[in-house]
Motif scaffolding. Structure first.
Motif, mmCIF file in Angstrom:
data_model
loop_
_atom_site.group_PDB
_atom_site.id
_atom_site.type_symbol
_atom_site.label_atom_id
_atom_site.label_comp_id
_atom_site.label_asym_id
_atom_site.label_seq_id
_atom_site.Cartn_x
_atom_site.Cartn_y
_atom_site.Cartn_z
ATOM 1 N N LEU A 41 0.791 -1.164 0.152
ATOM 2 C CA LEU A 41 -0.058 0.111 -0.038
ATOM 3 C C LEU A 41 0.703 1.350 -0.047
ATOM 4 C CD1 LEU A 41 -2.923 -0.828 2.619
ATOM 5 C CD2 LEU A 41 -3.020 -0.536 0.161
ATOM 6 N N ALA A 42 1.957 1.348 0.664
ATOM 7 C CA ALA A 42 2.947 2.452 0.787
ATOM 8 C C ALA A 42 4.213 2.138 -0.300
ATOM 9 C CB ALA A 42 3.520 2.500 2.147
ATOM 10 N N GLY A 43 4.093 1.437 -1.178
ATOM 11 C CA GLY A 43 4.933 1.336 -2.105
ATOM 12 C C GLY A 43 5.295 2.447 -3.351
ATOM 13 N N THR A 44 6.573 2.240 -3.674
ATOM 14 C CA THR A 44 6.880 3.532 -4.566
ATOM 15 C C THR A 44 6.086 3.647 -5.873
ATOM 16 O OG1 THR A 44 8.728 2.025 -4.884
ATOM 17 C CG2 THR A 44 9.223 4.196 -4.027
ATOM 18 N N ASP A 45 5.608 2.377 -6.403
ATOM 19 C CA ASP A 45 4.954 2.302 -7.635
ATOM 20 C C ASP A 45 3.522 3.106 -7.494
ATOM 21 O OD1 ASP A 45 7.029 1.234 -8.724
ATOM 22 O OD2 ASP A 45 6.451 -0.810 -8.532
ATOM 23 N N ASP A 46 2.982 2.540 -6.276
ATOM 24 C CA ASP A 46 1.560 3.204 -6.246
ATOM 25 C C ASP A 46 1.275 3.680 -4.752
ATOM 26 O OD1 ASP A 46 -1.897 1.833 -7.059
ATOM 27 O OD2 ASP A 46 -1.262 3.859 -6.030
ATOM 28 N N ASN A 47 1.528 5.163 -4.573
ATOM 29 C CA ASN A 47 1.323 5.670 -3.381
ATOM 30 C C ASN A 47 -0.100 6.406 -3.056
ATOM 31 O OD1 ASN A 47 3.771 5.597 -2.177
ATOM 32 N ND2 ASN A 47 4.543 7.089 -3.571
ATOM 33 N N TYR A 48 -1.144 5.685 -3.750
ATOM 34 C CA TYR A 48 -2.571 6.074 -3.573
ATOM 35 C C TYR A 48 -3.202 6.037 -2.137
ATOM 36 C CZ TYR A 48 -7.434 5.582 -3.001
ATOM 37 O OH TYR A 48 -9.005 5.618 -2.738
ATOM 38 N N ASP A 194 10.607 -1.102 3.439
ATOM 39 C CA ASP A 194 11.207 0.320 3.480
ATOM 40 C C ASP A 194 10.769 0.902 4.727
ATOM 41 O OD1 ASP A 194 11.522 3.035 3.393
ATOM 42 O OD2 ASP A 194 11.578 3.012 1.057
ATOM 43 N N LYS A 195 11.642 1.110 5.620
ATOM 44 C CA LYS A 195 11.496 1.581 6.981
ATOM 45 C C LYS A 195 11.027 2.874 7.150
ATOM 46 C CE LYS A 195 12.885 -2.309 9.371
ATOM 47 N NZ LYS A 195 13.287 -3.108 8.172
ATOM 48 N N GLU A 196 11.507 3.628 6.321
ATOM 49 C CA GLU A 196 11.087 5.140 6.322
ATOM 50 C C GLU A 196 9.550 4.925 6.021
ATOM 51 O OE1 GLU A 196 12.057 9.232 4.194
ATOM 52 O OE2 GLU A 196 13.407 7.756 3.759
ATOM 53 N N LYS A 197 9.097 4.573 4.865
ATOM 54 C CA LYS A 197 7.565 4.512 4.520
ATOM 55 C C LYS A 197 6.640 4.034 5.771
ATOM 56 C CE LYS A 197 7.593 4.582 -0.531
ATOM 57 N NZ LYS A 197 8.927 5.127 -0.721
ATOM 58 N N LEU A 198 7.149 2.642 6.215
ATOM 59 C CA LEU A 198 6.555 2.174 7.207
ATOM 60 C C LEU A 198 6.485 2.925 8.349
ATOM 61 C CD1 LEU A 198 7.744 -1.754 6.964
ATOM 62 C CD2 LEU A 198 5.478 -0.684 6.252
ATOM 63 N N HIS A 200 6.360 6.293 8.452
ATOM 64 C CA HIS A 200 5.680 7.321 8.229
ATOM 65 C C HIS A 200 4.049 6.721 8.174
ATOM 66 C CE1 HIS A 200 3.809 10.859 6.441
ATOM 67 N NE2 HIS A 200 3.375 10.159 5.482
ATOM 68 N N ALA A 201 3.961 5.467 7.879
ATOM 69 C CA ALA A 201 2.439 4.937 7.776
ATOM 70 C C ALA A 201 1.989 4.645 9.331
ATOM 71 C CB ALA A 201 2.544 3.821 7.057
ATOM 72 N N HIS A 202 3.138 4.331 10.044
ATOM 73 C CA HIS A 202 2.855 3.842 11.514
ATOM 74 C C HIS A 202 2.591 5.339 12.389
ATOM 75 C CE1 HIS A 202 4.239 3.538 15.955
ATOM 76 N NE2 HIS A 202 4.015 2.333 15.762
ATOM 77 N N ASP A 203 3.046 6.149 11.979
ATOM 78 C CA ASP A 203 2.678 7.627 12.690
ATOM 79 C C ASP A 203 1.520 8.023 12.374
ATOM 80 O OD1 ASP A 203 3.670 10.055 14.038
ATOM 81 O OD2 ASP A 203 3.564 10.973 12.237
ATOM 82 N N ILE A 204 1.199 7.970 10.965
ATOM 83 C CA ILE A 204 -0.242 8.557 10.477
ATOM 84 C C ILE A 204 -1.398 7.495 11.212
ATOM 85 C CG2 ILE A 204 -1.809 8.660 8.593
ATOM 86 C CD1 ILE A 204 0.446 9.294 6.807
ATOM 87 N N SER A 205 -1.112 6.228 11.245
ATOM 88 C CA SER A 205 -2.127 5.249 11.791
ATOM 89 C C SER A 205 -2.339 5.547 13.249
ATOM 90 C CB SER A 205 -1.782 3.770 11.565
ATOM 91 O OG SER A 205 -2.374 3.063 12.140
ATOM 92 N N ASN A 206 -1.179 5.756 13.932
ATOM 93 C CA ASN A 206 -1.501 6.098 15.471
ATOM 94 C C ASN A 206 -2.379 7.502 15.568
ATOM 95 O OD1 ASN A 206 -0.258 3.939 16.433
ATOM 96 N ND2 ASN A 206 1.652 4.721 16.951
ATOM 97 N N ARG A 207 -1.944 8.650 14.969
ATOM 98 C CA ARG A 207 -2.666 9.681 15.086
ATOM 99 C C ARG A 207 -4.092 9.603 14.752
ATOM 100 N NH1 ARG A 207 0.755 14.558 14.562
ATOM 101 N NH2 ARG A 207 2.919 14.019 14.586
#
Length: 803
Positions: A41-48, A194-198, A200-207
């Motif tokens: 879901l958070a991959g480089t090819d599709d950041n939808y 990718d730890k950076e994307k995960l 970022h996703a972790h931060d958004i999910s928690n908020r």
């Protein structure tokens, strides 16, 4: 009909796996498959998903939006919803909750695969993130139509978009939603993506989860010691979370048998700075120092300095290491405005502390926040006096404080003042004595600063004491208790152990160690008597404050009691007697004897602590009782209270076993609303296990293991046909002379632990019943670690370390 989802690979009878990741154990890679889905879901090819989620977040101003008022009070049948990031342990915790609450477990992953025949990752790979999002939303809506009550939902709203945020928003108005968190490093380290994307996703999910949930729960990553037996890996996680969800529905169990923390019986609040909890090298056994409550001193500025889960993690640590109520003591600084203070209070109330402090200097608008959000947490209104303690002439000052406390819905009031003269300690005590009697809520008052120590010692309710390692910062509970007994405010007691053949008793060493640790001058000693009538001379001692009743007088003592607890009456035996003296109508002091049975309490705690999650008690659980004496009665009663309804009894004299079985059949039949009780007697060691009863997962040895009257106890092996449980169970030896009894040797020789069995020796039961005994006879929470250590040390000092 209740339905439970079983984890793949879990044991046949278990409701949740003993190796499920994310629930507390520190496994390295089991979350890779789940995190691969978010990687897609958070991959480089599709950041939808991430870009769409970011626009939803910005559109709703979720990052900076003031928290909404969320209802924290429920009828009790609402479905519990667990939300949070991948790997936080929601599924395992959901299974734990479903068993504890006797509810259907609904897991999103299982529901999604049943609906689509594909896993999340496979569906995204085949149909793309947009299609996945639509399907995720449709499934969530469908489930919520029929599962709003009587269920536990987990795995939904994993990375909620705008539509799902709206669903969460509506759901949070009616249902308890728990935001489950875990160490981010533990989650991210289990993925190669990718730890950076995960991150970022972790931060958004928690908020998002924090914005639309009602409660916060931090799932501690458990660092297992080398001696932790495999089946018990998730046991501490289970106990922590069950305690939390019971608080959500106001079903808090009373974990101590001492006085209420808010009573006027000289109770103490152990001051625990939040910075202390966060240190890695502190001795957490200090939390069990005998105080009546833990006072977590929390600085709101730490919310900005630390991560969002900082407070939740600290509360989780305290819940794990203490049994007493937890007070969240918020110290607002001068720069904290009312809006931010309200936000901090709501954050604090999301943790469901037992009590919380609220400044009486705040404005009245905070009453609305507290009324909606406080759940079942008690509120202590606090204020710091700038002037002297109010005298009788200054009653208007106290009346204003009292009215403000009432308007905020406070359950207690705490008033402090920085002392400048030793005489002000008397002013404080005089003030308390004057206002406590007519006041319908507890009032705490004391001076702070080096000169205020006297008032700390004589404040009757939740006087602050410091950790033993922080003695320089205040007074310890031990010092405060010394002051009360030295001034004759409290009286010294003698606790006598009354029975025959008491030379082996370890209770004096255990109880006396606890008294010393708590600063009490009490003395526990053995009173070995061959005749029951000798009790009369013993009770003539005015210092006798309690009795521990040993064999053979546990049943006989019932005849002289003035009162007994219902459990002692049900069991038909007492092992603890509180001796009080009350003023009679004619002006004379009359002795009053109240009987208790703590044997069953010790047995039940050992069963529940050592019964693995795979063997959680159900309607099919059975127990095997070896023996038919008085302790067997306590063992059966303990198992009954834990939910067991099927028993088999073996005794060398089968007639005694049948008498015991018949006693409990009639007892159960006499109880209203009692579940049916199945009692069977195994006539011999060759008897097959009854075909209509599941193999036992609880075995209790209630037979003496040492020589009695010159006769050795009969030896036997537990037949293999009685050990057929595929998930093992718990074997508890109630004797400890010797510590490793013949039956324990047999169980260990058969390598029974590899089959899921946990073997518990008699000292564990002795300590737990002794803890209850200490709390009943002293009114103080017991320093459990002190008592446990004292028993082991005394036993090995007497018998050597090789027993």
């Amino acid at each position: 009909m209740e339905q439970y989802t079983r984890l793949p690979g879990s044991r046949k009878r278990g409701f949740y796996s003993t190796t499920a990741p994310g629930a507390g154990e520190s496994s390295a890679k089991p979350q890779s498959n789940k995190l691969r889905a978010i990687g897609e879901l958070a991959g480089t090819d599709d950041n939808y998903v991430i870009s769409n989620l970011r626009s939803d977040v910005d559109g709703h101003q979720l990052f900076n939006h003031q928290p909404r008022l969320l209802r924290h009070q429920y009828e009790g049948d609402e479905s519990l919803v667990l939300v949070g990031f991948w790997g936080a342990g929601k599924r395992t915790l959901g299974l734990i909750a479903s068993v504890a609450l006797h509810r259907e477990f609904v897991d999103f992953d299982a529901t999604f695969e049943r609906k689509t025949k594909l896993s999340r990752g496979a569906y995204i790979a085949s149909h793309g993130p947009r299609a996945y999002r639509n399907m995720e939303y449709d499934i969530t809506v469908e489930v919520l139509k029929t599962k709003r009550k009587g269920c536990v939902l987990a795995g939904f709203f994993m990375m909620a978009d705008g539509r799902q945020c709206q669903l969460l928003h509506e759901l949070s108005k009616t249902n308890p939603i728990i935001h489950v968190m875990r160490d981010k490093e533990s989650i991210l380290s289990s993925s190669d993506h990718d730890k950076e994307k995960l991150d970022h996703a972790h931060d958004i999910s928690n908020r998002l989860c924090r914005q639309y949930s009602n409660f916060d729960y931090f799932n501690i990553t458990q660092k297992l010691a080398s001696n932790v037996i495999g089946p018990l890996k998730l046991k501490q996680t289970e106990q922590d979370f069950v305690r939390f969800i019971h608080s959500v529905f106001n079903q808090r169990p009373r974990l101590v048998r001492s006085a209420d923390a808010l009573s006027r019986s000289y109770t103490y609040a152990l001051q625990v700075p939040s910075t202390w909890v966060n240190q890695s090298n502190v001795d957490l056994t200090e939390l069990e120092s005998g105080a009546d409550a833990i006072n977590l001193v929390f600085d709101p500025s730490l919310v900005e300095k630390k991560c969002s889960s900082f407070l939740s993690r600290q509360m989780a640590v305290l819940r794990r290491h203490t049994r007493v109520p937890i007070i969240l003591d918020i110290h607002p600084h001068s720069e904290l405005d009312q809006t931010r203070y309200a936000d901090i209070l709501q954050l604090a109330l999301r943790q469901i502390p037992d009590m919380i402090t609220v400044s009486l200097d705040t404005n009245y608008t905070l009453a609305d926040v507290l009324a909606v959000a406080k759940c079942h947490t008690k509120i202590i209104g606090t204020t710091q006096l700038s002037d002297r303690w109010p005298t009788e002439k200054d009653s208007s000052q106290w009346r204003r404080l009292y009215e403000k406390a009432n308007s905020l819905g406070c359950d207690a009031v705490r008033i402090t003042r920085t002392s400048t003269s030793p005489l002000e300690n008397l002013d404080c005590i005089n003030f308390l004595m004057r206002v406590m009697a007519p006041c319908d809520i507890p009032v705490m008052g004391y001076n702070v600063g080096p000169i205020g120590t006297t008032s700390l010692c004589f404040t009757p309710t939740l006087s602050p004491v410091v950790l033993p390692s922080m003695e320089r910062d205040g007074i310890t509970l031990k010092q405060a208790q010394h002051a009360l007994y030295s001034s004759f405010t409290l009286r010294r007691k003698k606790i006598a152990i009354f029975g025959q053949s008491l030379s082996y008793s370890l209770s004096p060493a255990m109880q006396n160690a606890a008294y010393r640790a708590c600063g009490m001058p009490h003395v526990c000693y053995t009173a070995e008597r061959n005749q029951f009538t000798d009790i009369d001379d013993l009770l003539k001692d005015d210092e006798i404050g309690g009795l521990a009743i040993a064999l053979p007088y546990k049943v006989q003592f019932l005849s002289i009691l003035d009162e007994m607890t219902p459990d002692a009456q049900d069991i038909g035996a007492v092992n603890t007697v509180a001796v009080d003296r009350r003023l009679d109508r004619d002006g004379t002091m009359k002795r009053f004897l109240r009987g208790y049975n703590t044997d069953h309490m010790g047995v039940r705690i050992c069963v529940e602590r050592n019964l693995s999650p795979a063997n959680v008690v159900t309607s099919e659980t059975s127990a095997l009782i070896l023996g038919a004496g008085g302790i067997a009665r306590a063992a059966i009663y303990a198992c009954y209270q834990a939910g067991v309804r099927k028993f088999c009894i073996f005794n060398r004299t089968s007639g005694n076993a049948e008498n015991l079985a018949e006693y409990f059949r009639q007892w159960a039949a006499s109880r209203t609303r009692s579940s049916p009780l199945h009692m069977a007697v195994l006539e011999s060691l060759n008897a097959p296990w009854p075909s209509n009863v599941s193999q036992p997962t609880i075995i209790m040895s209630c037979r003496p293991a040492h020589e009695i009257g010159g006769q050795e106890p009969p030896a036997f092996d537990i037949p293999e046909q009685w050990l057929g449980s595929k998930t093992g169970g718990v074997f508890i030896e109630l004797a400890f002379e010797p510590l490793v009894t013949p039956l324990m040797k047999q169980m260990k020789h058969r390598q029974i632990s590899s089959r899921g069995w946990i073997v518990v020796d008699g000292l564990d039961v002795l300590v737990e019943q002794g803890v209850a005994q200490f709390e009943i006879l002293t009114g103080r929470p017991a320093p459990v670690h002190v008592m446990r250590r004292a028993v082991r040390e005394q036993y090995h000092a007497t018998h050597g370390s090789n027993d």
